[in-house]
Design a protein around this motif. Structure first.
Motif, mmCIF file in Angstrom:
data_model
loop_
_atom_site.group_PDB
_atom_site.id
_atom_site.type_symbol
_atom_site.label_atom_id
_atom_site.label_comp_id
_atom_site.label_asym_id
_atom_site.label_seq_id
_atom_site.Cartn_x
_atom_site.Cartn_y
_atom_site.Cartn_z
ATOM 1 N N VAL A 41 -21.778 -33.001 -90.793
ATOM 2 C CA VAL A 41 -20.803 -32.032 -90.310
ATOM 3 C C VAL A 41 -20.527 -31.020 -91.425
ATOM 4 O O VAL A 41 -20.358 -31.404 -92.580
ATOM 5 N N HIS A 42 -20.485 -29.738 -91.050
ATOM 6 C CA HIS A 42 -20.109 -28.675 -91.978
ATOM 7 C C HIS A 42 -18.856 -28.010 -91.432
ATOM 8 O O HIS A 42 -18.795 -27.658 -90.248
ATOM 9 N N VAL A 43 -17.863 -27.842 -92.304
ATOM 10 C CA VAL A 43 -16.574 -27.271 -91.923
ATOM 11 C C VAL A 43 -16.325 -26.028 -92.773
ATOM 12 O O VAL A 43 -16.478 -26.074 -93.997
ATOM 13 N N GLU A 44 -15.942 -24.936 -92.105
ATOM 14 C CA GLU A 44 -15.550 -23.740 -92.839
ATOM 15 C C GLU A 44 -14.045 -23.752 -93.018
ATOM 16 O O GLU A 44 -13.287 -23.789 -92.047
ATOM 17 N N ILE A 45 -13.612 -23.723 -94.270
ATOM 18 C CA ILE A 45 -12.189 -23.671 -94.590
ATOM 19 C C ILE A 45 -11.836 -22.229 -94.894
ATOM 20 O O ILE A 45 -12.512 -21.572 -95.691
ATOM 21 N N LYS A 46 -10.795 -21.748 -94.218
ATOM 22 C CA LYS A 46 -10.372 -20.369 -94.423
ATOM 23 C C LYS A 46 -8.870 -20.260 -94.190
ATOM 24 O O LYS A 46 -8.256 -21.169 -93.623
ATOM 25 N N PRO A 47 -8.269 -19.152 -94.627
ATOM 26 C CA PRO A 47 -6.832 -18.978 -94.416
ATOM 27 C C PRO A 47 -6.520 -18.927 -92.919
ATOM 28 O O PRO A 47 -7.302 -18.397 -92.131
ATOM 29 N N CYS A 48 -5.380 -19.496 -92.539
ATOM 30 C CA CYS A 48 -4.993 -19.447 -91.119
ATOM 31 C C CYS A 48 -3.554 -18.969 -90.948
ATOM 32 O O CYS A 48 -2.916 -19.275 -89.950
ATOM 33 N N GLY A 49 -3.043 -18.240 -91.930
ATOM 34 C CA GLY A 49 -1.722 -17.637 -91.814
ATOM 35 C C GLY A 49 -0.651 -18.424 -92.533
ATOM 36 O O GLY A 49 -0.709 -19.649 -92.633
ATOM 37 N N GLY A 50 0.319 -17.714 -93.041
ATOM 38 C CA GLY A 50 1.447 -18.344 -93.701
ATOM 39 C C GLY A 50 1.094 -19.101 -94.961
ATOM 40 O O GLY A 50 1.762 -20.070 -95.312
ATOM 41 N N GLY A 51 0.018 -18.689 -95.650
ATOM 42 C CA GLY A 51 -0.384 -19.374 -96.879
ATOM 43 C C GLY A 51 -1.055 -20.710 -96.633
ATOM 44 O O GLY A 51 -1.234 -21.498 -97.549
ATOM 45 N N ARG A 52 -1.422 -20.964 -95.399
ATOM 46 C CA ARG A 52 -2.050 -22.237 -95.047
ATOM 47 C C ARG A 52 -3.552 -22.063 -94.874
ATOM 48 O O ARG A 52 -4.038 -20.962 -94.699
ATOM 49 N N ALA A 53 -4.267 -23.188 -94.924
ATOM 50 C CA ALA A 53 -5.712 -23.191 -94.731
ATOM 51 C C ALA A 53 -6.054 -24.105 -93.557
ATOM 52 O O ALA A 53 -5.373 -25.109 -93.321
ATOM 53 N N CYS A 54 -7.100 -23.737 -92.829
ATOM 54 C CA CYS A 54 -7.586 -24.532 -91.702
ATOM 55 C C CYS A 54 -9.090 -24.666 -91.818
ATOM 56 O O CYS A 54 -9.740 -23.857 -92.469
ATOM 57 N N GLY A 55 -9.643 -25.689 -91.182
ATOM 58 C CA GLY A 55 -11.078 -25.917 -91.236
ATOM 59 C C GLY A 55 -11.669 -26.116 -89.861
ATOM 60 O O GLY A 55 -11.184 -26.950 -89.093
ATOM 61 N N ILE A 56 -12.716 -25.343 -89.563
ATOM 62 C CA ILE A 56 -13.369 -25.387 -88.256
ATOM 63 C C ILE A 56 -14.811 -25.824 -88.441
ATOM 64 O O ILE A 56 -15.500 -25.365 -89.360
ATOM 65 N N VAL A 57 -15.283 -26.695 -87.550
ATOM 66 C CA VAL A 57 -16.666 -27.165 -87.599
ATOM 67 C C VAL A 57 -17.586 -25.998 -87.249
ATOM 68 O O VAL A 57 -17.447 -25.383 -86.191
ATOM 69 N N VAL A 58 -18.519 -25.686 -88.162
ATOM 70 C CA VAL A 58 -19.475 -24.606 -87.926
ATOM 71 C C VAL A 58 -20.886 -25.132 -87.684
ATOM 72 O O VAL A 58 -21.762 -24.385 -87.243
ATOM 73 N N TRP A 59 -21.112 -26.416 -87.966
ATOM 74 C CA TRP A 59 -22.410 -27.034 -87.724
ATOM 75 C C TRP A 59 -22.219 -28.539 -87.689
ATOM 76 O O TRP A 59 -21.392 -29.091 -88.433
ATOM 77 N N ALA A 60 -22.968 -29.207 -86.814
ATOM 78 C CA ALA A 60 -22.965 -30.675 -86.759
ATOM 79 C C ALA A 60 -24.329 -31.134 -86.260
ATOM 80 O O ALA A 60 -24.952 -30.467 -85.421
ATOM 81 N N ASN A 61 -24.784 -32.287 -86.760
ATOM 82 C CA ASN A 61 -26.061 -32.808 -86.268
ATOM 83 C C ASN A 61 -25.835 -33.517 -84.927
ATOM 84 O O ASN A 61 -24.692 -33.715 -84.480
#
Length: 148
Positions: A41-61
């Motif tokens: 699993v590959h997760v992209e971590i990026k800002p999601c507002g209010g100084g917080r970070a979120c991670g979304i799956v961008v690839w999975a086997n």
């Protein structure tokens, strides 16, 4: 004399930019694409507002996708796994982690000892029954194909 003044102007500008950066240098390492220890699993971590970070799956086997489906999560890619992670005073990030194959949310922390390493930990209520993993930064080549 002019060189000294120019140097002081540049130094002041750099100090101003440094002051504008977030409190911890560790959060500079946070954003990007990360892979789990099995590289499933590959997760992209990026800002999601209010100084917080979120991670979304961008690839999975295929195996990870199948495990997620068995747990009740039909679409793993595009799913937000890391939710509302906030930088703590101690330099750690703290938030919620969704585990798709269990279809459950857990409390989680993430530490970034260097630019290529994320130490992730998820726990049940009260810090009991914890699991830790070391994730690694992923370089993505053109077309979104994982290179590592």
């Amino acid at each position: 004399m002019r060189r000294t003044q120019s140097f002081l102007v540049v130094l002041t500008a750099v100090a101003g930019l440094m002051a504008a950066l977030p409190a911890s240098a560790q959060d500079v390492f946070t954003y990007g694409v990360w892979r789990n220890p099995k590289n499933s699993v590959h997760v992209e971590i990026k800002p999601c507002g209010g100084g917080r970070a979120c991670g979304i799956v961008v690839w999975a086997n295929d195996e990870a996708k199948a495990d997620a489906k068995k747990g009740g999560t039909p679409d793993l890619v595009g799913l937000q796994l890391l939710r509302d992670f906030a930088l703590q005073k101690n330099g750690s990030w703290k938030g919620k982690v969704f585990v798709p194959d269990l279809n459950m949310n857990f409390n989680g922390t993430a530490d970034f000892p260097d630019a290529t390493t994320m130490k992730a930990k998820g726990c049940l209520i009260g810090g009991f029954l914890c699991k830790s993993q070391t994730w690694r930064r992923v370089d993505v080549v053109a077309g979104g194909t994982p290179s590592s």
